[in-house]
Design an enzyme around this catalytic site. Structure first.
Site, mmCIF file in Angstrom:
data_model
loop_
_atom_site.group_PDB
_atom_site.id
_atom_site.type_symbol
_atom_site.label_atom_id
_atom_site.label_comp_id
_atom_site.label_asym_id
_atom_site.label_seq_id
_atom_site.Cartn_x
_atom_site.Cartn_y
_atom_site.Cartn_z
ATOM 1 N N LYS A 193 7.109 1.937 -3.481
ATOM 2 C CA LYS A 193 8.047 3.046 -3.350
ATOM 3 C C LYS A 193 8.243 3.299 -1.860
ATOM 4 O O LYS A 193 7.285 3.575 -1.132
ATOM 5 C CB LYS A 193 7.487 4.289 -4.036
ATOM 6 C CG LYS A 193 8.387 5.505 -3.855
ATOM 7 C CD LYS A 193 7.884 6.691 -4.641
ATOM 8 C CE LYS A 193 8.773 7.890 -4.423
ATOM 9 N NZ LYS A 193 8.269 9.079 -5.096
ATOM 10 N N ARG A 203 15.861 15.349 -4.656
ATOM 11 C CA ARG A 203 15.176 16.508 -4.071
ATOM 12 C C ARG A 203 16.033 17.765 -4.217
ATOM 13 O O ARG A 203 15.502 18.872 -4.315
ATOM 14 C CB ARG A 203 14.799 16.220 -2.610
ATOM 15 C CG ARG A 203 13.733 15.123 -2.531
ATOM 16 C CD ARG A 203 13.368 14.742 -1.106
ATOM 17 N NE ARG A 203 12.508 13.554 -1.085
ATOM 18 C CZ ARG A 203 12.164 12.884 0.009
ATOM 19 N NH1 ARG A 203 12.608 13.297 1.190
ATOM 20 N NH2 ARG A 203 11.380 11.816 -0.056
ATOM 21 N N LYS A 215 7.717 11.698 4.424
ATOM 22 C CA LYS A 215 6.727 11.101 3.520
ATOM 23 C C LYS A 215 6.261 9.728 4.020
ATOM 24 O O LYS A 215 5.745 8.927 3.247
ATOM 25 C CB LYS A 215 7.315 11.018 2.108
ATOM 26 C CG LYS A 215 7.659 12.391 1.512
ATOM 27 C CD LYS A 215 7.958 12.331 0.015
ATOM 28 C CE LYS A 215 8.178 13.732 -0.562
ATOM 29 N NZ LYS A 215 8.346 13.710 -2.045
ATOM 30 N N GLU A 231 0.247 -3.866 -2.414
ATOM 31 C CA GLU A 231 0.322 -2.731 -3.348
ATOM 32 C C GLU A 231 0.282 -3.222 -4.793
ATOM 33 O O GLU A 231 -0.374 -2.635 -5.648
ATOM 34 C CB GLU A 231 1.619 -1.936 -3.105
ATOM 35 C CG GLU A 231 1.634 -1.111 -1.831
ATOM 36 C CD GLU A 231 0.779 0.155 -1.935
ATOM 37 O OE1 GLU A 231 0.226 0.428 -3.004
ATOM 38 O OE2 GLU A 231 0.681 0.870 -0.919
ATOM 39 N N LYS A 246 11.078 0.859 -5.993
ATOM 40 C CA LYS A 246 11.955 2.018 -5.866
ATOM 41 C C LYS A 246 12.286 2.271 -4.410
ATOM 42 O O LYS A 246 11.367 2.299 -3.606
ATOM 43 C CB LYS A 246 11.219 3.215 -6.469
ATOM 44 C CG LYS A 246 11.913 4.536 -6.307
ATOM 45 C CD LYS A 246 11.060 5.603 -6.916
ATOM 46 C CE LYS A 246 11.736 6.937 -6.659
ATOM 47 N NZ LYS A 246 10.961 8.035 -7.116
ATOM 48 N N SER A 272 18.539 8.372 -7.314
ATOM 49 C CA SER A 272 19.600 9.379 -7.266
ATOM 50 C C SER A 272 20.685 9.079 -6.240
ATOM 51 O O SER A 272 21.878 9.223 -6.529
ATOM 52 C CB SER A 272 18.975 10.753 -6.983
ATOM 53 O OG SER A 272 18.243 10.732 -5.771
ATOM 54 N N TYR A 311 20.077 6.867 -13.822
ATOM 55 C CA TYR A 311 20.876 8.019 -14.258
ATOM 56 C C TYR A 311 22.146 7.564 -14.971
ATOM 57 O O TYR A 311 22.840 8.368 -15.572
ATOM 58 C CB TYR A 311 21.208 8.913 -13.048
ATOM 59 C CG TYR A 311 19.937 9.363 -12.361
ATOM 60 C CD1 TYR A 311 19.173 10.394 -12.892
ATOM 61 C CD2 TYR A 311 19.458 8.710 -11.221
ATOM 62 C CE1 TYR A 311 17.972 10.774 -12.311
ATOM 63 C CE2 TYR A 311 18.264 9.076 -10.628
ATOM 64 C CZ TYR A 311 17.528 10.107 -11.179
ATOM 65 O OH TYR A 311 16.331 10.463 -10.607
HETATM 66 C C1 PBG Z 1 8.464 12.156 -5.868
HETATM 67 C C2 PBG Z 1 9.611 11.470 -6.519
HETATM 68 C C3 PBG Z 1 10.833 11.200 -5.879
HETATM 69 C C4 PBG Z 1 11.643 10.551 -6.823
HETATM 70 C C5 PBG Z 1 10.906 10.441 -8.001
HETATM 71 N N1 PBG Z 1 9.629 11.010 -7.799
HETATM 72 C C6 PBG Z 1 11.371 11.540 -4.553
HETATM 73 C C7 PBG Z 1 10.510 11.666 -3.390
HETATM 74 O O1 PBG Z 1 9.649 10.830 -3.124
HETATM 75 O O2 PBG Z 1 10.713 12.646 -2.682
HETATM 76 C C8 PBG Z 1 13.036 10.109 -6.522
HETATM 77 C C9 PBG Z 1 13.908 9.690 -7.635
HETATM 78 C C10 PBG Z 1 15.342 9.615 -7.290
HETATM 79 O O3 PBG Z 1 15.764 9.727 -6.128
HETATM 80 O O4 PBG Z 1 16.110 9.438 -8.235
HETATM 81 N N2 PBG Z 1 7.261 12.184 -6.545
#
Ligand code: PBG
Length: 322
Positions: A193, A203, A215, A231, A246, A272, A311
């Site tokens: 990720k 968010r 992050k 990982e 991701k 997203s 989505y």
């Molecule tokens: C955080 C989390 C995130 C997403 C899923 N779980 C965003 C982040 O790391 O701030 C993002 C999913 C998306 O953008 O559709 N635990």
């Protein structure tokens, strides 16, 4: 003369030689639950997607099931008043999230429900781990994660999705689940990720942006590819049932890398921001949204992801029924 065009000359031949196909059964549809009754809050940056109160989440799942879309990933939206330093609301058995999981699995035992294990939706700091003096703590976060994972498993979650990129959390959660008799609860590791700008709309959906900093000390550097192998090895040894990459689109090479190197099913999260870009361009009349969606999902499948969180899932399923 070799003429590759012969294999493209008719619809039937194109169908015969087609190498990859996206099926509704490959898709997991993310849903956002919020408090209230009969309440829908559209998410501005994700046209077509809303936060739903628990009663409407059940309705949404019912309508998806009729389209043979049967896998869901649930995320909670909490008011600031329910957030604290320790994400306490995440393991409250009477809290919104756990109650909704129970209600879904009671009404639709045959659906596959993936739940999210991370502190950010419940954390006043908006980070995925415990924050102390500006540092995101790793090991101190793990017991909080296992408490939420156990509550989710007890509520009926089929797949646990630790989404925080803490070290050692797959093994820690696997042991905790096994010890409590949840050996059949699966774990989908958020293996690679990345610290990505594509999470912006999510968010917004959860009001979960970090209050301070970013992050980058836990999510991966977008510049790195080989690190995904480290990982992945760790997640597998620790007991992951699936490995996820991701975001998806800017990381198709990473999906392919994991597909080529590991035997477990690979998943990808079409996040997203990827969804938002397509919707924005479609609304402007700049691209054909339906065809672009098809092509994007296909590219993710072709790269090696068997499972796609997207989505677009419901829209895709509706298209298949037409
Ligand atoms: C955080 C989390 C995130 C997403 C899923 N779980 C965003 C982040 O790391 O701030 C993002 C999913 C998306 O953008 O559709 N635990």
């Amino acid at each position: 003369m070799r003429r590759p065009r012969r294999n493209r000359k008719s619809n039937t031949i194109r169908n015969l030689v087609r190498e990859h196909e996206v099926q509704v059964a490959d898709l997991i549809f993310p849903l956002f639950v919020t408090e209230g009754k009969a309440s829908t809050t559209p998410i501005k940056s994700m046209p077509g997607i809303s936060r739903l109160s628990p009663d409407l989440i059940l309705k949404e799942i019912e309508s998806c099931m009729k389209l043979d879309l049967t896998a869901f990933a649930l995320f909670p939206h909490l008011p600031e008043s329910k957030k604290d330093k320790f994400a306490s609301e995440s393991f409250n058995p009477k809290g919104l999230y756990i109650k909704t999981i129970k209600a879904i699995k009671k009404e639709f035992p045959e659906c596959c429900l993936m739940t999210d294990v991370a502190m950010d939706p419940y954390s006043i700091d908006g980070h995925d781990g415990l924050v102390e003096n500006g540092e995101i703590l790793n090991d101190a976060t793990l017991p909080i994660l296992s408490r939420m994972a156990l509550e989710q498993a007890a509520a009926g979650a089929d797949i646990i999705g630790p989404s925080d990129m803490m070290d050692g959390r797959v093994g820690f959660l696997r042991d905790a689940l096994d010890e409590q008799g949840f050996e059949n609860t699966s774990i989908m590791a958020y293996t690679a990720k990345y610290a990505s700008a594509f999470y912006g709309p999510f968010r917004d959906a959860l009001d979960s942006a970090p209050k301070l900093g970013d992050k980058k000390t836990y999510q991966m550097d977008p510049a790195n590819q080989s690190e995904a192998l480290i990982e992945a090895e760790l997640d597998l040894v620790e007991g992951a049932d699936f490995l996820m990459v991701k975001p998806a689109l800017a990381y198709l090479d990473v999906i392919k890398l994991l597909y080529d190197n590991f035997e477990v099913p690979i998943a990808a999260y079409n996040v997203s921001g990827e969804y938002a870009m397509v919707k924005a361009a479609t609304q402007n009349g700049w691209i054909d949204g339906e065809k672009t969606m098809q092509e994007i999902l296909l590219s993710i499948k072709r790269a090696g992801a068997k499972i796609i969180l997207s989505y677009f899932a419901k829209e895709f399923a509706i298209g298949k029924k037409k």
